[in-house]
Motif scaffolding. Structure first.
Motif, PDB file in Angstrom:
ATOM      1  N   UNK A   1       0.855  -1.273   0.076  1.00 46.81           N
ATOM      2  CA  UNK A   1      -0.012  -0.041  -0.020  1.00 46.81           C
ATOM      3  C   UNK A   1       0.864   1.332  -0.109  1.00 46.81           C
ATOM      4  N   UNK A   2       1.857   1.145   0.813  1.00 45.66           N
ATOM      5  CA  UNK A   2       2.811   2.495   0.626  1.00 45.66           C
ATOM      6  C   UNK A   2       3.398   2.728  -0.380  1.00 45.66           C
ATOM      7  N   UNK A   3       4.136   1.471  -1.069  1.00 51.83           N
ATOM      8  CA  UNK A   3       4.320   1.739  -2.527  1.00 51.83           C
ATOM      9  C   UNK A   3       3.296   2.102  -3.492  1.00 51.83           C
ATOM     10  N   UNK A   4       2.236   1.533  -3.321  1.00 52.43           N
ATOM     11  CA  UNK A   4       1.195   2.004  -4.335  1.00 52.43           C
ATOM     12  C   UNK A   4       0.887   3.653  -4.250  1.00 52.43           C
ATOM     13  N   UNK A   5       0.791   4.133  -2.874  1.00 55.57           N
ATOM     14  CA  UNK A   5       0.679   5.244  -2.739  1.00 55.57           C
ATOM     15  C   UNK A   5       1.727   6.368  -3.086  1.00 55.57           C
ATOM     16  N   UNK A   6       2.951   5.953  -2.882  1.00 52.54           N
ATOM     17  CA  UNK A   6       4.042   6.786  -3.589  1.00 52.54           C
ATOM     18  C   UNK A   6       4.014   6.655  -4.817  1.00 52.54           C
ATOM     19  N   UNK A   7       3.657   5.706  -5.408  1.00 52.54           N
ATOM     20  CA  UNK A   7       3.869   5.708  -7.096  1.00 52.54           C
ATOM     21  C   UNK A   7       2.756   6.718  -7.485  1.00 52.54           C
ATOM     22  N   UNK A   8       1.699   6.599  -6.738  1.00 53.40           N
ATOM     23  CA  UNK A   8       0.309   7.466  -7.255  1.00 53.40           C
ATOM     24  C   UNK A   8       0.785   8.882  -7.376  1.00 53.40           C
ATOM     25  N   UNK A   9       1.377   9.540  -6.211  1.00 49.94           N
ATOM     26  CA  UNK A   9       1.791  10.598  -6.161  1.00 49.94           C
ATOM     27  C   UNK A   9       3.202  11.062  -6.543  1.00 49.94           C
ATOM     28  N   UNK A  10       3.987  10.031  -7.038  1.00 44.58           N
ATOM     29  CA  UNK A  10       5.396  10.129  -7.843  1.00 44.58           C
ATOM     30  C   UNK A  10       6.153  10.906  -6.975  1.00 44.58           C
ATOM     31  N   UNK A  11       6.310  10.344  -5.523  1.00 44.54           N
ATOM     32  CA  UNK A  11       7.397  10.975  -4.762  1.00 44.54           C
ATOM     33  C   UNK A  11       8.472   9.868  -4.506  1.00 44.54           C
ATOM     34  N   UNK A  12       8.018   8.578  -5.055  1.00 43.30           N
ATOM     35  CA  UNK A  12       9.082   7.452  -5.047  1.00 43.30           C
ATOM     36  C   UNK A  12       8.786   6.497  -6.305  1.00 43.30           C
ATOM     37  N   UNK A  13       9.611   5.807  -6.874  1.00 47.70           N
ATOM     38  CA  UNK A  13       9.035   5.187  -7.980  1.00 47.70           C
ATOM     39  C   UNK A  13       9.054   3.700  -7.621  1.00 47.70           C
ATOM     40  N   UNK A  14       9.271   3.348  -6.269  1.00 46.94           N
ATOM     41  CA  UNK A  14       8.750   2.019  -5.717  1.00 46.94           C
ATOM     42  C   UNK A  14       9.434   0.967  -6.476  1.00 46.94           C
ATOM     43  N   UNK A  15      10.565   1.249  -7.112  1.00 48.47           N
ATOM     44  CA  UNK A  15      11.191   0.085  -7.695  1.00 48.47           C
ATOM     45  C   UNK A  15      11.956  -0.673  -6.585  1.00 48.47           C
ATOM     46  N   UNK A  16      11.689  -1.868  -6.135  1.00 48.49           N
ATOM     47  CA  UNK A  16      12.118  -2.698  -5.149  1.00 48.49           C
ATOM     48  C   UNK A  16      13.427  -3.171  -5.801  1.00 48.49           C
ATOM     49  N   UNK A  17      13.447  -3.784  -6.910  1.00 47.03           N
ATOM     50  CA  UNK A  17      14.583  -4.613  -7.441  1.00 47.03           C
ATOM     51  C   UNK A  17      15.720  -3.641  -7.666  1.00 47.03           C
TER      52      UNK A  17
END
Ligand code: ADP
Ligand code: MG
Length: 494
Positions: free
Chosen positions: A181-197
């Protein structure tokens, strides 16, 4: 569902708290103008500040402050108009300053709450303790030379948000849902690309166990876990390990551990007691960060519709069910695709969005997601655009092709990227709705199957399916099934 770890004597509960490090999306580092792009040549993105040359002074990058504030608002958190940076002193080969500039006593974001989505449409609220900004360290490379360790400082000084949760999670599933969920939210707002790899998001997972109703047990911190699957696995293994220690009369030591996914075990890195006196003190090179309500309001206004709000709207206004709405909002790209699809289809078909949304979502989550999955493609790589999808569905809506034929047309679209109409034209797939033409075929089918007609008239109603099948076959699947059904029965009933 409650997650229980069974010991030989007692049942245990696991308690989990996460510290998520999320790399802030910004072209420049937190305190220097050096670039942050992933994959550059080692040490190609290092300014004198990042290399900690004597006398260099850090300057705060306002964009990173703004992104942290936007993230805080999106996580429903308190934004602190006054915050400051502290030095956290420790030695690392890939941290040339000898200290990390972080935030300790006055973080930029305070308490918040995240609603996580669990199995069966259930939700749970997980508390956020704080978010602070800090610099990332560089990377030691041990595999480049037989005798030496090399260091790449490209990541040194890149802005990280550390999002610290409360110890509110009680199962590996909840922890996984929280990270997702944190990843989804940050990606929505564009504050982190959420790329875990690529390491732009990673989690330190704190785990302790206790018997039901007892106070929290001693926790261990599992460092730098870089996938949602590993978060789950690490917790399972670590909770089991702690229960086994307690049940055999031992005590859990507070320590930092590493999860090894290959071996499926965690092992000690360092014990917390001996390693940690960071001697935090206010960074003398930086003034406190202060901003006003206008700055916060501007950040708030820059936020897009967030996933929970979008999901509710999809359910309430467009009539989607909880599951489908959840699938669509999980990635912003899917939600965006869906919205363009529905709008375009509604316009083409001249109907309300609410009237076509369920059909659009069925096609998207069924046909298109299925094909993408098979081709190992993401929605952004889809060979069929949302507008093209709408064209295809509009052809079903206006009766030009049947749903059955649409599946074949879609297959060709996916392979070739061509438009639906062109394929229908080219292959002569237009649905036959002309009653005269269909009637003629029905008569032929009835004449050719006297045995079945007799059985039908003798009471074997189910045979109507056989006749529909024959008519469809005779027209190469192109007869309008509605029209066939309407004309066939009176003829058979004779
Ligand atoms: P530190 O600064 O030493 O890492 P914090 O108090 O900031 O310690 O806590 C770090 C994380 O550990 C937080 O996410 C918190 O929720 C979690 N945590 C604290 N106590 C426990 C516990 N007993 N079991 C599991 N997690 C815990
Ligand atoms: Mg910690």
């Amino acid at each position: 569902m409650t997650y229980i770890i069974q010991g030989a004597h007692d049942d245990f509960e696991v308690v989990i708290g996460l510290e998520i490090h999320a790399q802030v999306t910004s072209n420049a580092k937190l305190f220097s103008g050096a670039a942050t792009e992933f994959g550059a040549e080692p040490n190609a993105q290092v300014s004198l500040v990042d290399a900690a040359m004597p006398g260099m002074l850090p300057t705060i990058n306002e964009e990173c402050i703004r992104q942290a504030v936007r993230s805080g608002i999106a996580l429903g958190a308190q934004i602190n108009k006054f915050s400051k940076f502290d030095r956290k002193n420790y030695f690392y080969a890939d941290l040339p300053q000898g200290y990390q500039i972080s935030q300790f006593s006055h973080p930029i974001v305070g308490e918040g709450v995240v609603t996580v989505d669990l199995e069966g449409g259930k939700t749970k609220e997980i508390g956020v303790e704080r978010i602070h900004l800090e610099q990332d360290a560089g990377k030691s490379m041990h595999d480049q030379h037989p005798q030496f360790t090399y260091v790449d400082l490209n990541r040194s000084g890149v802005a990280l948000m550390e999002i610290v949760s409360k110890p509110d999670m009680r199962s590996p599933e909840e922890a996984a849902a929280y990270v997702t969920k944190i990843r989804t939210i940050l990606r929505y707002i564009g504050s982190c690309d959420g790329n875990m790899e690529q390491g732009s998001m990673r989690a330190d997972v704190n785990v302790s166990v206790r018997k039901h109703g007892e106070p929290f047990g001693t926790r261990c911190e599992l460092k730098n876990i870089n996938s949602v699957r590993f978060v789950r696995q690490a917790i399972e293994v670590e909770a089991r390990r702690q229960v086994d220690i307690i049940e055999s009369g031992g005590v859990v030591d507070q320590e930092t551990r590493l999860f090894d996914p290959n071996k499926g075990e965690t092992r000690s890195m360092r014990s917390k007691e001996e390693a940690h006196d960071y001697r935090y003190f206010p960074c003398p090179d930086l003034l406190p960060v202060e901003f006003d309500d206008d700055f916060i309001e501007a950040a708030r206004e820059s936020l897009p519709e967030l996933p929970d709000a979008k999901k509710n709207r999809f359910m309430e206004e467009l009539g989607l069910n909880d599951y489908t709405a959840g699938v669509l909002v999980a990635e912003k790209e899917s939600a965006d695709f869906f919205e363009v699809l529905v709008d375009a289809l509604a316009k083409k078909a001249g109907k309300d969005a609410g009237k076509v949304a369920v059909k659009a979502s069925n096609w998207l989550t069924g046909d298109l997601f299925g094909a993408l999955n098979k081709a190992s493609k993401t929605i952004t790589e889809s060979p069929v655009s949302a507008a093209q999808g709408a064209d295809l569905l509009a052809l079903i809506e206006d009766g030009t092709i049947s749903g059955r034929i649409a599946k074949d047309v879609f297959e060709v679209m996916f392979e070739t990227g061509k438009d639906a109409e062109a394929i229908v034209e080219e292959k002569g797939l237009k649905q036959v709705s002309d009653t005269g033409e269909i009637e003629k075929i029905i008569d032929e089918v009835i004449a050719a199957n006297p045995g079945q007609v007799e059985q039908y008239r003798g009471g074997k109603d189910k045979l109507i399916g056989f006749f529909v099948g024959q008519v469809m076959k005779a027209t190469g699947g192109k007869a309008n099934p509605g029209v066939v059904n309407k004309l066939l029965k009176p003829k058979l009933d004779g």
